[in-house]
Design a protein around this motif. Structure first.
Motif, mmCIF file in Angstrom:
data_model
loop_
_atom_site.group_PDB
_atom_site.id
_atom_site.type_symbol
_atom_site.label_atom_id
_atom_site.label_comp_id
_atom_site.label_asym_id
_atom_site.label_seq_id
_atom_site.Cartn_x
_atom_site.Cartn_y
_atom_site.Cartn_z
ATOM 1 N N CYS A 1 25.381 19.246 -77.342
ATOM 2 C CA CYS A 1 24.550 17.760 -77.688
ATOM 3 C C CYS A 1 23.187 17.686 -77.103
ATOM 4 C CB CYS A 1 25.393 16.696 -77.110
ATOM 5 S SG CYS A 1 25.345 16.562 -75.333
ATOM 6 N N GLY A 2 22.573 18.767 -76.480
ATOM 7 C CA GLY A 2 21.265 18.348 -76.035
ATOM 8 C C GLY A 2 20.893 18.308 -74.530
ATOM 9 N N LYS A 3 21.929 18.483 -73.712
ATOM 10 C CA LYS A 3 21.789 18.154 -72.440
ATOM 11 C C LYS A 3 20.701 19.212 -71.721
ATOM 12 C CE LYS A 3 25.955 18.999 -71.393
ATOM 13 N NZ LYS A 3 26.466 19.448 -72.767
ATOM 14 N N SER A 4 20.684 20.497 -72.032
ATOM 15 C CA SER A 4 19.900 21.341 -71.240
ATOM 16 C C SER A 4 18.592 21.169 -72.010
ATOM 17 C CB SER A 4 20.399 22.768 -71.499
ATOM 18 O OG SER A 4 21.685 22.973 -70.905
ATOM 19 N N THR A 5 18.436 20.961 -73.061
ATOM 20 C CA THR A 5 17.122 20.594 -73.828
ATOM 21 C C THR A 5 16.356 19.554 -73.332
ATOM 22 O OG1 THR A 5 18.264 21.466 -76.088
ATOM 23 C CG2 THR A 5 16.152 20.183 -76.180
ATOM 24 N N LEU B 1 16.901 18.502 -70.103
ATOM 25 C CA LEU B 1 16.314 18.822 -68.769
ATOM 26 C C LEU B 1 15.184 19.674 -68.895
ATOM 27 C CD1 LEU B 1 17.735 17.997 -66.157
ATOM 28 C CD2 LEU B 1 18.906 20.108 -65.923
ATOM 29 N N LYS B 2 15.174 20.672 -69.921
ATOM 30 C CA LYS B 2 13.990 21.543 -70.253
ATOM 31 C C LYS B 2 12.616 20.692 -70.793
ATOM 32 C CE LYS B 2 16.618 25.405 -71.446
ATOM 33 N NZ LYS B 2 17.404 26.145 -72.846
ATOM 34 N N CYS B 3 12.900 19.626 -71.335
ATOM 35 C CA CYS B 3 11.986 18.785 -71.760
ATOM 36 C C CYS B 3 11.131 18.199 -70.447
ATOM 37 C CB CYS B 3 12.194 17.673 -72.517
ATOM 38 S SG CYS B 3 12.355 18.081 -74.409
ATOM 39 N N GLY C 1 27.923 14.834 -71.699
ATOM 40 C CA GLY C 1 27.942 14.970 -73.287
ATOM 41 C C GLY C 1 28.666 16.330 -73.355
ATOM 42 N N PRO C 2 28.878 16.463 -74.905
ATOM 43 C CA PRO C 2 29.632 17.695 -75.272
ATOM 44 C C PRO C 2 28.851 18.904 -75.386
ATOM 45 C CG PRO C 2 29.464 15.869 -76.975
ATOM 46 C CD PRO C 2 29.037 15.433 -75.782
ATOM 47 N N ASN C 3 29.520 20.117 -75.305
ATOM 48 C CA ASN C 3 28.726 21.196 -75.734
ATOM 49 C C ASN C 3 27.847 21.055 -76.909
ATOM 50 O OD1 ASN C 3 31.528 22.668 -74.903
ATOM 51 N ND2 ASN C 3 29.610 23.154 -73.729
ATOM 52 N N GLY D 1 12.985 19.801 -80.438
ATOM 53 C CA GLY D 1 13.950 20.896 -80.992
ATOM 54 C C GLY D 1 13.362 22.183 -80.868
ATOM 55 N N TYR D 2 13.781 23.190 -81.418
ATOM 56 C CA TYR D 2 13.287 24.697 -81.327
ATOM 57 C C TYR D 2 12.714 24.964 -82.796
ATOM 58 C CZ TYR D 2 15.983 24.077 -77.166
ATOM 59 O OH TYR D 2 16.462 24.029 -75.688
ATOM 60 N N GLY D 3 11.481 25.848 -82.418
ATOM 61 C CA GLY D 3 10.954 26.294 -83.702
ATOM 62 C C GLY D 3 10.662 25.366 -84.962
HETATM 63 N N1 LIG Z 1 16.193 28.456 -77.239
HETATM 64 C C1 LIG Z 1 16.787 27.803 -78.442
HETATM 65 N N2 LIG Z 1 16.370 28.119 -79.604
HETATM 66 C C2 LIG Z 1 17.035 27.402 -80.681
HETATM 67 N N3 LIG Z 1 18.057 26.633 -80.572
HETATM 68 C C3 LIG Z 1 18.294 26.426 -79.357
HETATM 69 C C4 LIG Z 1 17.722 26.984 -78.250
HETATM 70 N N4 LIG Z 1 18.482 26.399 -77.025
HETATM 71 C C5 LIG Z 1 19.435 25.596 -77.492
HETATM 72 N N5 LIG Z 1 19.463 25.712 -78.855
HETATM 73 C C6 LIG Z 1 20.254 24.788 -79.675
HETATM 74 O O1 LIG Z 1 20.191 23.414 -79.480
HETATM 75 C C7 LIG Z 1 21.178 22.587 -79.272
HETATM 76 C C8 LIG Z 1 21.465 21.814 -78.236
HETATM 77 O O2 LIG Z 1 21.544 22.890 -77.018
HETATM 78 P P1 LIG Z 1 21.514 22.593 -75.359
HETATM 79 O O3 LIG Z 1 21.533 23.914 -74.779
HETATM 80 O O4 LIG Z 1 20.555 21.812 -75.032
HETATM 81 O O5 LIG Z 1 22.967 21.967 -75.334
HETATM 82 P P2 LIG Z 1 23.872 21.404 -74.220
HETATM 83 O O6 LIG Z 1 24.306 20.055 -74.245
HETATM 84 O O7 LIG Z 1 23.381 22.101 -72.929
HETATM 85 O O8 LIG Z 1 25.063 22.469 -74.426
HETATM 86 P P3 LIG Z 1 26.144 23.219 -73.155
HETATM 87 O O9 LIG Z 1 26.904 22.066 -72.600
HETATM 88 O O10 LIG Z 1 26.927 23.896 -74.039
HETATM 89 O O11 LIG Z 1 25.287 23.748 -72.178
HETATM 90 C C9 LIG Z 1 22.361 23.770 -79.595
HETATM 91 O O12 LIG Z 1 22.609 23.558 -81.136
HETATM 92 C C10 LIG Z 1 21.713 25.022 -79.550
HETATM 93 O O13 LIG Z 1 22.105 25.891 -80.335
#
Ligand SMILES: Nc1ncnc2c1ncn2[C@@H]1O[C@H](COP(=O)(O)OP(=O)(O)OP(=O)(O)O)[C@@H](O)[C@H]1O
Ligand SMILES: [Mg+2]
Length: 251
Positions: A39-43, A45-47, A35-37, A10-12
């Motif tokens: 839902c944590g996909k980019s998170t 990948l960043k992990c 997965g839907p917007n 998670g963040y912070g």
């Molecule tokens: N740097 C950040 N600081 C705080 N919260 C964040 C940060 N980046 C993402 N989030 C939160 O984490 C959750 C997941 O974000 P993430 O970017 O992983 O989703 P995603 O599945 O990639 O979405 P999308 O399809 O819109 O790209 C969201 O609620 C987002 O607001």
């Protein structure tokens, strides 16, 4: 190659965005994350890339725990290439300089050799080497960001929505380029995508995330053929152009 085990992140001091994710990706395969917007996909990948440190669980590469290895060391030591979802090219730099940014840690001779190879592979970039990246089309920018990741000869390639904002034709070209990289190099490729049908069409396996967990996982062709999957996560029937027999789409 990559093994994500029960990762929470998670963040912070906010809540967990990822609530215990398991994922594997091997050399020579493309793994798609859907997965839907939000839902944590980019998170996720960043992990894997090292931009976000897991709160729990582990990320392994080639059997070693790299959960707390910083990004720069992942790039140089574990040969990870990462193409982020946004801001993936520098508009005011030339095409050549954008690509060379990915090779700052390489010896000059290797860098020049790799650059020449890339120019041979991507003629659309070669003809525009000295142009500013701002003069490229969306598809060319995506190929440019791929080329910047590829110049360091990664073993693992992490792509966040490589087809975002592209026309169907350009999307097809970008996916074809990604499949060609897998087939030519045997690289391990993990990509996040919204264009589920196209992405599943070129990938080997896929994970569908929902609310920070893996809701569905399996071989891409099985996911494409699964009516429940289509109904829940792929927005119903595929567009007519996507109903290709090779994808074994039912209906
Ligand atoms: N740097 C950040 N600081 C705080 N919260 C964040 C940060 N980046 C993402 N989030 C939160 O984490 C959750 C997941 O974000 P993430 O970017 O992983 O989703 P995603 O599945 O990639 O979405 P999308 O399809 O819109 O790209 C969201 O609620 C987002 O607001
Ligand atoms: Mg995202």
């Amino acid at each position: 190659m990559i093994r994500v085990k029960n990762v929470r992140a998670g963040y912070g001091d906010g809540p967990d965005i990822l609530g215990g994710i398991d994922l594997t990706a091997a050399a020579g395969e493309i793994v798609t994350i859907l997965g839907p917007n939000g839902c944590g996909k980019s998170t996720l990948l960043k992990c894997i890339a090292g931009f976000v440190r897991p709160r729990g669980g582990t990320v392994e590469m080639d059997g070693s725990d790299v959960s707390n290895v910083p990004v720069h060391e992942k790039v140089t030591h574990h040969r990870v290439g990462f193409v982020p979802q946004t801001d993936n090219v520098f508009s005011t730099l030339t095409v050549a300089d954008n690509i060379l940014l990915g090779a700052r840690h390489l010896p000059a001779a290797e860098c020049h050799a790799r650059y020449a190879e890339l120019m041979a592979q991507y003629p659309s970039l070669a003809s525009k080497q000295d142009r500013k990246a701002s003069a490229l089309s969306g598809g060319e920018r995506q190929i440019l960001s791929l080329a910047r990741a590829l110049i360091s000869d990664p073993k693992v390639l992490l792509l966040d929505e490589p087809s975002a904002g592209l026309s169907p034709l350009m999307m097809h070209e970008v996916f074809a380029a990604i499949a060609a990289i897998r087939d030519r190099t045997g690289m391990c490729i993990v990509m996040v995508e919204q264009n589920a049908f196209e992405a599943l069409g070129v990938s080997d396996r896929a994970y569908v995330l929902s609310l920070g967990k893996v809701a569905i996982e399996g071989r891409s062709e099985d996911l494409l053929a699964d009516p429940a999957m289509r109904h829940l996560y792929l927005g119903g029937e595929p567009p007519a152009a996507e109903r290709r027999p090779r994808l074994a789409v039912v209906g």
